[in-house]
Structure formats: structure tokens, C-alpha cells
Design an enzyme around this catalytic site. Structure first.
Site, short mmCIF file in Angstrom:
data_model
loop_
_atom_site.label_atom_id
_atom_site.label_comp_id
_atom_site.label_asym_id
_atom_site.label_seq_id
_atom_site.Cartn_x
_atom_site.Cartn_y
_atom_site.Cartn_z
N THR A 193 37.11 46.12 29.91
CA THR A 193 37.98 47.36 29.57
C THR A 193 39.04 46.97 28.25
OG1 THR A 193 39.57 46.64 31.26
CG2 THR A 193 38.07 48.38 31.76
N GLY A 209 37.63 43.28 37.31
CA GLY A 209 36.90 43.40 38.53
C GLY A 209 37.57 42.63 39.68
N ASP A 322 49.73 42.18 44.76
CA ASP A 322 48.99 42.64 43.65
C ASP A 322 49.93 42.70 42.33
OD1 ASP A 322 46.62 43.73 42.42
OD2 ASP A 322 47.42 45.86 42.48
#
Length: 602
Positions: A193, A209, A322
Site C-alpha cells: 500500500t 499484512g 497495536d
């Protein structure tokens, strides 16, 4: 079929514009010294140092109130896709156009590449190339939207990524395909991307990913052929330094994440490529991957010729939040704390901005840039989190901020209390800007919080192209513990590492920044406004309503002696999928997928 389609477009448009008219070769020397031609925007971040600063000053804080729309261009590409795992109702725009001698090169979320001639003041398409990815299959391996952050120039080619893992080299003059390389493997959950980085005679690319249980990497390809020169994994395997930080007995490193989905930077003198890496996988089940999990959530420096990792700095060990570290690295040579240093600046999702020594990776300062932060009381002298426990293999940081397994051995574990900044980060991928005129580092900030839950990950149950999250975040507008997510544009004085100015915004900053020698900072707001701020005070000087949400950074260029500011308008990416419930006004925003270009009026 693709070649036939783009050739027809070139012939039709060529009736009005000569497709044979072309700018000169974009040599390596020009890319290194791109500041000498501020009329062009040759590198993805403006220069190799990722300043996103322009030396143009025709538009400045004394006349910016006269800025008006010069033209718009309907980019298309809003079509969605998806099946099996995820369905995306539309594609958005996250790209930065590149510009040379009045020609713009722009990409849609699907990777459709267009060359525009702006020299007459009215845009004319010279050619268009459609890589035609499978719209259903591609989105089954994309966690966070149909994204493409732009193409770059090299030689007489435009190097462009495609979400399905291809890198294309397109002839700059006529739009024909020079070479095509399948670099990432979508069958394993890998996509591309980010815009590539040109380094000497190489194309360097990362991949996305980490939410699909991949093992991250960087790859360098031969600029002339697309053939691989080297590939470096961000997760060290057996026998490699750092492998000991994966302390499980079942090979969690093989699905450890650490993807590299935003464009890196290059220092020609040190011959170092510096890149950020993403979260470990699974994202929220930190107990599945005991240990610090190098080199996830890290800034790494690699030798450009060999790909060997020279140094690394990990921001959030054994990350349960995250809080990946993929954001751009901005090179600054200046005095910090009274000493001249060659630094790289990085604004992390964990809410801290860092200045690291480019040669050694030593931390020079770490500064909280978000309004509220609760997962650690601060950083120590080496910029490690004070709440990090070096004697624990599974980090929980501040109590109540990380969802753990609790007593669960399968299924859902705990739900965390409140995390500030939330899992979207204090800054996500939208790029920062550095102005050598002010010595300020400008950060597009997200202020707010949310919660998450953990799901116990069972060894051996991961399947390719299946989400590998170990839980998920959630947030709602009416949650009494969190509520609305807002933002700011924050300026840090690089010399001291202190926050100098803040410009609060109603919604999170989702689109990135541009600073200029005209004393301005340009931004696009999520609710659809393009704004110009005073670079010293961050006072708003100009505003234009586009009527559609903005998810891309602005850039500037000159054509026929006139300075323009350009920005792609069309919300996409992760926000509509994961976090829009905390910003309900953005639910009504539709992606217009338009290029807006502004000029000075009378």
C-alpha cells in the site's frame, strides 16, 4: 488487455496533448538534491529526508487568504470490493501526487495511475494505466481499506505499487509497461500500500499484512529490471540477532507481524535506509508471543547495499496495544540539547515523538505529543517506557490499559479498561512535516481513547489470509469512559524536544501535513476542510470546504511560473472500518475521490 486499455486512453487524450512531450530523466543526482528544484515534487515525501517541506514561497502567509480553486480532477476509483473476510464499500484516496515540470502523476486506491498535464491551467490527461487488480480477492487480504499512497519517479519511469503485491514500472512518456514484479504474496496475506523508495539504482519497498500473521520484510529490486537484489526480514529467524526475544516454543516468530507499509528514508552519506515496522502478531494477545518481539514496533536502519540491519530501536516491547511504529522517519541535522547531531524524527502511535541518532540509534529525546496518555507514566533516560518490566515476558504496562487473557485458556479473555491514546494511535500513518525555517516538527495528532478485548490464540490454528488479531478494538461515541475522538496539529521544537504549539481540531487528523518557505502549514481535515496555518503560531489563516472527507496529505508544485497546492479528497483507509463510531459525523461523509488544486487569486 491492460496495455490496450491504457494505450487507447493515451491516444484519445493525445489529440489535445502531445504524449511525446516529456520532462527530462529523473536521475539519482536529482533525487538526492531535490531541494534545488522546489518547483517539482520528485520524491514521495518531497525529499529523501522526508521533510514534506517546500522551498516555494509565492503562496505565503501574507497572501494565502487569496487562495482559490484552480481546477479539480475526478479521479474515480471509488468502487469497493471484498468477500469471505472483509467487504469494503468504497476505495479512498491516501496518495501524494508527484510533480515534474507541470506534469502530475496520481494514483487511486486501486492503483490506477494517471499522468496529468497542468501547464495550461486546465488539466489534461496524457495517459492512464489501470493495473486491474482482482477487487474481490485483493480485499480479502487487506485489513484496513483499499489504499495506495502514491507512485514515484526514477529515470524515465514512474514506479507504482498495486494492492495485490505488484510493483510496476511505467514509461513516463507514453504510459507503457516497462516491467512488472510480483513482490508481495497475497496468498499469504501480504499486500503493498505504500509508495516505493528509490535508492541509487534500486526500488525499495515494504509490505502490509501484520494483521494476517505474516513475517515482515523490506525488499530492494533492480531499477531497470525489477529483479530482487536483497530481502531483509524484520522478524529475526533462528540464529539471527534478536531471535531470542521470541520466547515461545511453537514458532510465533513465523507469524510475528512487523510489516513495513509506509515509505522509509535514505541517508546517502551514511548509506542507511531507515524504516519503521508494524505491530507484532497477533495484535492483542501478547501472551501468545512472550518476549520483546524484535524488530516489531521499531525503527530499523539497514545498509542500503546489503540490506543488513545496522541498528534498531524498539518503541513498545511485546506490544499489547497495536501501537505499531511504521510512521515515516524525518532526517534533521541540527543542534539538539546544545549539540550538533544528525537525527531521525519519528512520531509513534504510542503517543511519544522520538529523536534518534541516525548513525547509532541512540535516543536523543522522547516527548509526549498527545493531550492524554495513560499506558506509561513516561520514558526513562534511554526512552524506554517507565512501565516496561524487563523481568516479564508478557507486558501489561499500566494496570487496566492492556486486555489480557485472565483465566481464559480459549475464547475471549479480558476487556481492557481505557487506553489513551487509543489503538488507532496518537498518530497513525498520515505524514508529519519538518520546516527548517522554524525548526518545528509538525505532527497530525489523534486525541482520544478506546477499549479492546483479547481472544486466546491457539498454536497451529492460524490459516493464511485469515485475520490473526487475538482480539479487537472497539469504541463508541456515547461510551462514558471515552466518548469523542478529536485531534490537533502539534509543533515540537526539535532543538529541545518540547511541545511549542498546538492547534486543536474537532476531529482526528487523518490526512498529513505540508510546510512551506512561505511560512505556512497546510492540512486536510477529516470533515472536508483544506486549511493553511501560520507555521510559527499555528493560527488558521485560510480554509476551503471540499464537501468530502480528506485522508491524504497536501503537496505543492509550480507550473508555468505559478505555485499550486494539491490534495486528494476522498475518505478511505482504516477509520471507516474500525473507529468511525467514535466520530459519528464522519459516517455521513462520502468519498468524492477528487483532486483539488489551488492557486492565488487576484
Amino acid at each position: 488487455m491492460n496495455r490496450w486499455r491504457h494505450t487507447i486512453a493515451a491516444v484519445i487524450v493525445g489529440m489535445g496533448v502531445s504524449a511525446g512531450v516529456s520532462a527530462g530523466e529523473v536521475t539519482w543526482d536529482r533525487l538526492v538534491a531535490s531541494e534545488k528544484e522546489p518547483e517539482n515534487w520528485l520524491n514521495h515525501h518531497g525529499n529523501l529526508e522526508a521533510h514534506r517541506f517546500s522551498g516555494l514561497a509565492q503562496i505565503n502567509k501574507n497572501n494565502v487568504r487569496k487562495l482559490k480553486v484552480a481546477f479539480t480532477w475526478a479521479m474515480g476509483g471509488t468502487q469497493g470490493g471484498g468477500k469471505e473476510i472483509i467487504v469494503f464499500p468504497f476505495a479512498g484516496l491516501e496518495g501524494t501526487p508527484v510533480a515534474e515540470d507541470g506534469f502530475l502523476y496520481i494514483t487511486t486506491g486501486w492503483g490506477v495511475l494517471t499522468k496529468l498535464d497542468t501547464r495550461g491551467g486546465v488539466p489534461r490527461m496524457v495517459w492512464q494505466y489501470d493495473p486491474a487488480p482482482d477487487r474481490d480477492y485483493s480485499t480479502t487480504v487487506a485489513c484496513c481499506g483499499i489504499n495506495n499512497r502514491g507512485a514515484v519517479l526514477a529515470g524515465n519511469m514512474v514506479i507504482s505499487p498495486v494492492i495485490d503485491g505488484r510493483i510496476l514500472a511505467i514509461n513516463k512518456t507514453d504510459g507503457s509497461l516497462v516491467w512488472e514484479a510480483q513482490v508481495a504474496d497475497p496468498g499469504q496475506g501480504e499486500t503493498i500500500t505504500g509508495a516505493p523508495l528509490i535508492v541509487k539504482d534500486m526500488v525499495v519497498t515494504g509490505m502490509a499484512g501484520a494483521e494476517f500473521g505474516v513475517r515482515g520484510w523490506l525488499e530492494a529490486m533492480d531499477l531497470k529490471t525489477g529483479k530482487r537484489k536483497w530481502r531483509t526480514h524484520t522478524i529475526p529467524g533462528p540464529g539471527e540477532p534478536g531471535h531470542e526475544t521470541w520466547k515461545d516454543s511453537y514458532g510465533a516468530w513465523k507469524t510475528g507481524g512487523g510489516s513495513t507499509w509506509v515509505t522509509g528514508s535514505y541517508d546517502p552519506e551514511l548509506n542507511l535506509i531507515i524504516w519503521g515496522t508494524a505491530n507484532p502478531g497477533p495484535d492483542w494477545d501478547a501472551a501468545y508471543r512472550p518476549g520483546d518481539n524484535l524488530w516489531t514496533d521499531s525503527t530499523i536502519a539497514v545498509n542500503a547495499d546489503t540490506g543488513k540491519i545496522v541498528w534498531g530501536f524498539q518503541h513498545t516491547p511485546n506490544d499489547p496495544y497495536d501501537y505499531d511504529s511504521i510512521a515515516e522517519n524525518t532526517f534533521v541535522d541540527t543542534n539538539i540539547n546544545g549539540k550538533f547531531v544528525r537525527a531521525t524524527l519519528h512520531a509513534n502511535r504510542n503517543g511519544f515523538a522520538y529523536a534518534l541518532d541516525r548513525k547509532t540509534g541512540e535516543c536523543l529525546w522522547g516527548t509526549q505529543f498527545v493531550a492524554e496518555l495513560n499506558w506509561t507514566p513516561g520514558l526513562d533516560a534511554k526512552c524506554k517506557p517507565l512501565s516496561y518490566d524487563p523481568n516479564s515476558d508478557v507486558q501489561s504496562y499500566a494496570k487496566g490499559t492492556a486486555a489480557g487473557r485472565g483465566n481464559a485458556t480459549k475464547g475471549r479473555g479480558e476487556i481492557e479498561g481505557v487506553l489513551r491514546p487509543g489503538h488507532m494511535g496518537g498518530k497513525n500513518w498520515p505524514p508529519t512535516s519538518y520546516s527548517p525555517a522554524t525548526n518545528y516538527y509538525y505532527i497530525p495528532t489523534i486525541d482520544g481513547c478506546n477499549k479492546a478485548y483479547t481472544e486466546v490464540t491457539i498454536p497451529g490454528e492460524h490459516k493464511p489470509r485469515q485475520l490473526f488479531l487475538g482480539g479487537a478494538p472497539f469504541s463508541t461515541f456515547d461510551d462514558p469512559d471515552c466518548g469523542r475522538i478529536s485531534g490537533s496539529i502539534t509543533a515540537i521544537d526539535v532543538r529541545t524536544g518540547k511541545v511549542a504549539k498546538k492547534h486543536p481540531t474537532q476531529h482526528p487528523q487523518l490526512g498529513g501535513l505540508l510546510s512551506t518557505a512561505g511560512g505556512l502549514v497546510f492540512a486536510g481535515y477529516a470533515e472536508g476542510q483544506v486549511v493553511a496555518l501560520d507555521a510559527e503560531t499555528l493560527q488558521e489563516l485560510w480554509k476551503f470546504e471540499t464537501g468530502s472527507a480528506i485522508n491524504a496529505p497536501p503537496m505543492t508544485f509550480m507550473s508555468n511560473g505559478k505555485q499550486y497546492v494539491a490534495i486528494e479528497v476522498g475518505l478511505g483507509g482504516a477509520w471507516p472500518q474500525w473507529f468511525v463510531s467514535a466520530t459519528p459525523e464522519l459516517k455521513t461523509q462520502v468519498p468524492s475521490n477528487m483532486l483539488y488544486v489551488f492557486e492565488l487569486g487576484d
